[in-house]
Design an enzyme around this catalytic site. Structure first.
Site, PDB file in Angstrom:
ATOM      1  N   ASP A  66       0.840  -1.188   0.000  1.00 20.45           N
ATOM      2  CA  ASP A  66       0.000   0.000   0.000  1.00 20.45           C
ATOM      3  C   ASP A  66       0.880   1.244   0.000  1.00 20.45           C
ATOM      4  OD1 ASP A  66      -2.344   1.794   0.703  1.00 20.45           O
ATOM      5  OD2 ASP A  66      -3.301  -0.154   0.964  1.00 20.45           O
ATOM      6  N   HIS A 100      -3.655   5.912   3.504  1.00 19.42           N
ATOM      7  CA  HIS A 100      -4.445   4.731   3.152  1.00 19.42           C
ATOM      8  C   HIS A 100      -3.867   3.451   3.741  1.00 19.42           C
ATOM      9  CE1 HIS A 100      -5.996   1.507   0.435  1.00 19.42           C
ATOM     10  NE2 HIS A 100      -7.103   2.197   0.588  1.00 19.42           N
ATOM     11  N   ASN A 195     -14.335  -0.338  -7.069  1.00 22.23           N
ATOM     12  CA  ASN A 195     -15.517   0.408  -6.636  1.00 22.23           C
ATOM     13  C   ASN A 195     -16.312   0.964  -7.806  1.00 22.23           C
ATOM     14  OD1 ASN A 195     -14.620   0.027  -4.008  1.00 22.23           O
ATOM     15  ND2 ASN A 195     -13.475   1.947  -3.995  1.00 22.23           N
ATOM     16  N   SER A 260     -11.434  -1.644  -0.573  1.00 19.91           N
ATOM     17  CA  SER A 260     -10.175  -1.600   0.190  1.00 19.91           C
ATOM     18  C   SER A 260     -10.393  -2.153   1.589  1.00 19.91           C
ATOM     19  CB  SER A 260      -9.670  -0.160   0.322  1.00 19.91           C
ATOM     20  OG  SER A 260      -8.860   0.221  -0.726  1.00 19.91           O
TER      21      SER A 260
END
Length: 405
Positions: A66, A100, A195, A260
């Site tokens: 990430d 994130h 998404n 996520s």
């Protein structure tokens, strides 16, 4: 060489901004609360307290590929290993300029200290592997493949990738080779499916690569989120909407949602099971997760929206359900594992122009039970979806959050 933009969405009360790699989701300010832990409704729904009497993830390392991880957050102190930064100009795996990666790590292994996020597997350790995929196709493929191989060579038992990019499998040939290498080393790999289910609904990689467990998102009511990308790449779904976390761009608590978060919940669930059953292989852990997943009654599975159902680790840990089955057979592909992996080497190239299969169109409306202590999948009523493959210009996305008021 085509540039792949990595977009992530951050939605606040006043602004919407798009950036490179998309982490599956968006973020919106939440109402004032004493702490984050008190707002984590899904832990009660998943019966976390009962599961923690059996397993807290001790002895399991989860690699989080990430944006880096802030190891100084109260809930992550002592939880984060050294890791590595794979960027051309590295700033360190423990620096997270975007926030994130830190939020994903907290969902997996946060301790809840000082009112911070309580992770699902609070005694697991996090291996931070930093990537910032604002680059062309070749660089993205190289960076992700190096991160997966690093995880495989540094004792990770689970890998989480809350990121993804559109395109075709040949764009990710090195990542595919790295995934195969990691699977041979008994690692379970989760990735967010995307998404864009209510828009383009394009398959995203690495979630759509063979051997990767693609994870979709369901909301607080147990329904598959309309924006959760659907298709044959969906293996499982998990809670991924209206989850509290630290705001990425300012101080405070935000409400977040996206695949996520769902992928991180799946990775934390796998860590709990691996800690309880260290003798089980990656195939066996995945098989029991699939067998015990919440499924609509009388529905044909897998579904392109649900995969094999909603993740319920308590069924394995507390109720003792699930048959691990053969150690060397992958339950997603129903094929035996290749021979044990040799030390990490140069990745091989895949077939040029290879395309991902489009899922068959379907319309599902089914109801299922509500498990004691929380929802499984309550219902689906979604129209047909068609996957369209793009050409050379693709959008790569870290799957961030979709905001909710």
């Amino acid at each position: 060489m085509q540039v792949r933009k990595l977009r992530h969405r951050v939605v606040s009360a006043t602004a919407l901004c798009g950036v490179g790699l998309v982490a599956m989701g968006g973020t919106a300010p939440a109402a004032t609360a004493a702490d984050i832990r008190s707002r984590q409704w899904y832990l009660q729904d998943m019966q976390a307290e009962n599961m923690w009497k059996v397993s807290k993830g001790e002895g399991v390392t989860v690699a989080v590929i990430d944006s880096g991880i802030n190891a100084e957050l109260p809930e992550l102190r002592g939880q984060v290993l050294a890791g590595a930064d794979f960027n051309k100009n590295p700033t360190g795996a423990h620096k997270d300029e975007e926030g994130h990666g830190s939020n994903m790590a907290s969902l997996i292994a946060g301790t809840g200290a000082e009112g911070g996020v309580q992770g699902l597997a609070p005694e697991a350790k996090i291996l931070p592997l930093k990537v910032k995929l604002h680059a062309n196709s070749a660089v993205i493929d190289e960076m992700l493949s190096k991160a997966v191989r690093y995880a495989a060579d540094h004792n990770a038992r689970v890998i989480n990738m809350s990121l993804g990019g559109e395109g075709v499998p040949s764009y990710y040939s090195k990542v595919q080779a790295a995934v195969t290498y990691a699977l041979k080393k008994d690692i379970l790999i989760f990735a967010a499916v995307g998404n864009n289910g209510d828009k383009k609904n394009l398959p995203e990689y690495p979630a759509a690569l063979p051997g990767v467990v693609g994870v979709g998102a369901m909301d607080r009511q147990g329904s598959v989120a309309k924006w959760s990308t659907h298709g044959s790449q969906v293996a499982l779904v998990a809670f991924g909407d209206e989850l509290p976390e630290r705001c990425m761009k300012r101080e405070g608590i935000c409400t977040a949602g996206g695949t996520s978060q769902a992928s991180a919940i799946a990775a934390g669930s796998a860590a709990l099971i691996r800690a309880k059953h260290p003798e089980w292989t990656n195939n066996q852990v995945l098989r029991v997760m699939m067998e015990t997943a919440g499924k609509p009654a009388n529905a044909k599975m897998p579904s392109e929206y649900l995969g094999y159902g909603s993740i319920r680790p308590r069924k394995v840990l507390v109720d003792g359900e699930g048959d691990p089955g053969p150690a060397d057979v992958n339950p997603l592909t129903n094929t035996k594992n290749p021979a044990p992996a040799a030390p990490s080497a140069v990745a091989t190239e895949g077939k040029d122009g290879e395309k991902a299969p489009a899922p068959s169109a379907e319309s599902v409306e089914a109801k299922t039970e509500t498990s004691r202590g929380g929802h499984t999948t309550v219902w689906l009523a979604i129209g047909a979806g068609v996957v369209v493959l793009v050409g050379l210009a693709v959008a790569f996305t870290l799957k961030r959050r979709r905001g909710s008021a």
